[in-house]
Design a protein around this motif. Sequence first.
Motif, PDB file in Angstrom:
ATOM      1  N   SER A 152      46.777  48.579  45.991  1.00  0.00           N
ATOM      2  CA  SER A 152      45.360  48.415  45.637  1.00  0.00           C
ATOM      3  C   SER A 152      45.218  47.933  44.200  1.00  0.00           C
ATOM      4  CB  SER A 152      44.616  49.739  45.824  1.00  0.00           C
ATOM      5  OG  SER A 152      44.641  50.158  47.174  1.00  0.00           O
ATOM      6  N   ALA A 153      46.039  48.489  43.312  1.00  0.00           N
ATOM      7  CA  ALA A 153      46.003  48.050  41.919  1.00  0.00           C
ATOM      8  C   ALA A 153      46.446  46.598  41.795  1.00  0.00           C
ATOM      9  CB  ALA A 153      46.903  48.957  41.068  1.00  0.00           C
ATOM     10  N   PHE A 154      47.431  46.210  42.599  1.00  0.00           N
ATOM     11  CA  PHE A 154      47.915  44.829  42.578  1.00  0.00           C
ATOM     12  C   PHE A 154      46.813  43.868  43.017  1.00  0.00           C
ATOM     13  CE2 PHE A 154      49.961  41.227  44.759  1.00  0.00           C
ATOM     14  CZ  PHE A 154      50.757  40.743  43.739  1.00  0.00           C
ATOM     15  N   VAL A 200      42.382  39.901  41.760  1.00  0.00           N
ATOM     16  CA  VAL A 200      40.956  39.568  41.712  1.00  0.00           C
ATOM     17  C   VAL A 200      40.490  39.425  40.267  1.00  0.00           C
ATOM     18  CG1 VAL A 200      38.630  40.399  42.264  1.00  0.00           C
ATOM     19  CG2 VAL A 200      40.481  40.659  43.930  1.00  0.00           C
ATOM     20  N   PHE A 201      40.966  40.319  39.396  1.00  0.00           N
ATOM     21  CA  PHE A 201      40.605  40.240  37.976  1.00  0.00           C
ATOM     22  C   PHE A 201      41.069  38.919  37.364  1.00  0.00           C
ATOM     23  CE2 PHE A 201      41.901  40.840  33.536  1.00  0.00           C
ATOM     24  CZ  PHE A 201      40.670  41.185  32.961  1.00  0.00           C
ATOM     25  N   LEU A 202      42.314  38.533  37.634  1.00  0.00           N
ATOM     26  CA  LEU A 202      42.828  37.270  37.107  1.00  0.00           C
ATOM     27  C   LEU A 202      42.032  36.086  37.649  1.00  0.00           C
ATOM     28  CD1 LEU A 202      46.673  37.937  37.328  1.00  0.00           C
ATOM     29  CD2 LEU A 202      45.274  37.831  35.253  1.00  0.00           C
ATOM     30  N   HIS A 203      41.697  36.154  38.929  1.00  0.00           N
ATOM     31  CA  HIS A 203      40.913  35.082  39.546  1.00  0.00           C
ATOM     32  C   HIS A 203      39.564  34.939  38.852  1.00  0.00           C
ATOM     33  CE1 HIS A 203      39.324  32.556  42.812  1.00  0.00           C
ATOM     34  NE2 HIS A 203      38.243  33.305  42.764  1.00  0.00           N
ATOM     35  N   LEU A 204      38.881  36.045  38.646  1.00  0.00           N
ATOM     36  CA  LEU A 204      37.556  35.999  38.029  1.00  0.00           C
ATOM     37  C   LEU A 204      37.635  35.623  36.549  1.00  0.00           C
ATOM     38  CD1 LEU A 204      35.929  39.172  39.636  1.00  0.00           C
ATOM     39  CD2 LEU A 204      35.578  36.771  40.268  1.00  0.00           C
ATOM     40  N   PHE A 224      42.389  33.703  54.923  1.00  0.00           N
ATOM     41  CA  PHE A 224      41.130  33.306  54.292  1.00  0.00           C
ATOM     42  C   PHE A 224      41.048  33.841  52.868  1.00  0.00           C
ATOM     43  CE2 PHE A 224      36.786  34.381  53.079  1.00  0.00           C
ATOM     44  CZ  PHE A 224      36.137  33.169  53.242  1.00  0.00           C
ATOM     45  N   TRP A 225      41.274  35.152  52.703  1.00  0.00           N
ATOM     46  CA  TRP A 225      41.143  35.734  51.364  1.00  0.00           C
ATOM     47  C   TRP A 225      42.240  35.259  50.420  1.00  0.00           C
ATOM     48  CZ3 TRP A 225      36.676  37.365  50.031  1.00  0.00           C
ATOM     49  CH2 TRP A 225      35.811  37.937  50.969  1.00  0.00           C
ATOM     50  N   SER A 226      43.446  35.040  50.967  1.00  0.00           N
ATOM     51  CA  SER A 226      44.510  34.485  50.132  1.00  0.00           C
ATOM     52  C   SER A 226      44.121  33.103  49.623  1.00  0.00           C
ATOM     53  CB  SER A 226      45.810  34.390  50.940  1.00  0.00           C
ATOM     54  OG  SER A 226      46.250  35.659  51.348  1.00  0.00           O
ATOM     55  N   ASN A 227      43.517  32.291  50.495  1.00  0.00           N
ATOM     56  CA  ASN A 227      43.089  30.954  50.091  1.00  0.00           C
ATOM     57  C   ASN A 227      41.965  31.006  49.073  1.00  0.00           C
ATOM     58  OD1 ASN A 227      44.967  29.816  51.791  1.00  0.00           O
ATOM     59  ND2 ASN A 227      43.522  29.306  53.407  1.00  0.00           N
ATOM     60  N   VAL A 228      41.061  31.965  49.222  1.00  0.00           N
ATOM     61  CA  VAL A 228      39.979  32.112  48.242  1.00  0.00           C
ATOM     62  C   VAL A 228      40.564  32.338  46.849  1.00  0.00           C
ATOM     63  CG1 VAL A 228      38.126  33.652  47.472  1.00  0.00           C
ATOM     64  CG2 VAL A 228      38.211  32.903  49.859  1.00  0.00           C
ATOM     65  N   LEU A 229      41.601  33.188  46.767  1.00  0.00           N
ATOM     66  CA  LEU A 229      42.185  33.511  45.466  1.00  0.00           C
ATOM     67  C   LEU A 229      43.061  32.391  44.920  1.00  0.00           C
ATOM     68  CD1 LEU A 229      43.193  37.251  46.021  1.00  0.00           C
ATOM     69  CD2 LEU A 229      41.324  36.390  44.604  1.00  0.00           C
ATOM     70  N   TRP A 230      43.784  31.678  45.801  1.00  0.00           N
ATOM     71  CA  TRP A 230      44.810  30.754  45.328  1.00  0.00           C
ATOM     72  C   TRP A 230      44.382  29.289  45.317  1.00  0.00           C
ATOM     73  CZ3 TRP A 230      48.787  31.871  42.502  1.00  0.00           C
ATOM     74  CH2 TRP A 230      49.793  30.943  42.312  1.00  0.00           C
ATOM     75  N   THR A 231      43.349  28.927  46.081  1.00  0.00           N
ATOM     76  CA  THR A 231      42.969  27.516  46.194  1.00  0.00           C
ATOM     77  C   THR A 231      42.628  26.851  44.866  1.00  0.00           C
ATOM     78  OG1 THR A 231      42.264  27.771  48.485  1.00  0.00           O
ATOM     79  CG2 THR A 231      41.343  25.917  47.289  1.00  0.00           C
ATOM     80  N   PRO A 232      42.060  27.549  43.875  1.00  0.00           N
ATOM     81  CA  PRO A 232      41.858  26.858  42.587  1.00  0.00           C
ATOM     82  C   PRO A 232      43.122  26.216  42.039  1.00  0.00           C
ATOM     83  CG  PRO A 232      40.636  28.904  42.587  1.00  0.00           C
ATOM     84  CD  PRO A 232      41.458  28.895  43.853  1.00  0.00           C
ATOM     85  N   MET A 233      44.280  26.822  42.356  1.00  0.00           N
ATOM     86  CA  MET A 233      45.544  26.263  41.877  1.00  0.00           C
ATOM     87  C   MET A 233      45.902  24.975  42.608  1.00  0.00           C
ATOM     88  SD  MET A 233      46.587  28.214  39.448  1.00  0.00           S
ATOM     89  CE  MET A 233      48.293  27.728  39.301  1.00  0.00           C
TER      90      MET A 233
END
Length: 241
Positions: free
Chosen positions: A29-31, A36-40, A98-107
């Motif tokens: 959960s912390a990971f 999410v923190f890094l993404h935001l 889906f959620w993995s893509n939300v976090l990683w797609t900016p890259m």
Amino acid sequence: MALHGGPSPSPFYQPSSPLGRLLAVLYKSAFVAGLVFLHLTFTTPLHRAAASLAALGFVLIETCWTTIADEDEATGAVSIKPPSRWAGEVGHSSFAQFWSNVLWTPMILHGYRALLAGDEPLFRALRVVLFPLNIWWLEIVEGYIIMMLAGRNIAWEYKGWDALFHGNIKLTYYAPWLGLGAAVELLWEPVVEKAIALWMEHDVYMYELAAAALLTAVAAPRMSVTAIARAVMGEGGKKRA
């Protein structure tokens, strides 16, 4: 874009004792909170709108692909189903992907284009030719994160001689990923950038993510049409796809 998920061989230790599982829930959960923190922290509303739109777009791509294609689970050989079977065998994507893509797609969108910035024909060609490497990078990172969190890759699993990195990438998918790269390059200015701007301007991505979070809680892990229909009708807890 594999046709089935798991059980992929995970290289990560998964505790079996009650205390170990409790500790695993805490550090996992912390990971996730850290991701999410890094993404935001390192993305802008434009990046987030692009990521959510791309994640939704890939749901449609993968659902279409898993509708029309068959994969031999032993060899990984892929074949196209007869059109007569398409209507009765609607495909799926997954909330994990889906959620993995939300976090990683900016890259893989803005980050990738920043690395190969330029409107010259050479740079445009490079962005297309190297796009499969871009996707494989995504699949390796996302795949191993999912394996660490879930004990296996619950989003996809590739089979066959060309499936590498614990089944997270498939070399013979170079061709379809090349086609996707060409589509992104050709449509970037006339379509993609305009769609991203619209998604951001009207806060569509925020509504999309809120709806996805609700459906994830009810219909996870698979994002099949039937599972989502049951979730919308309030029947998601009765049966999972």
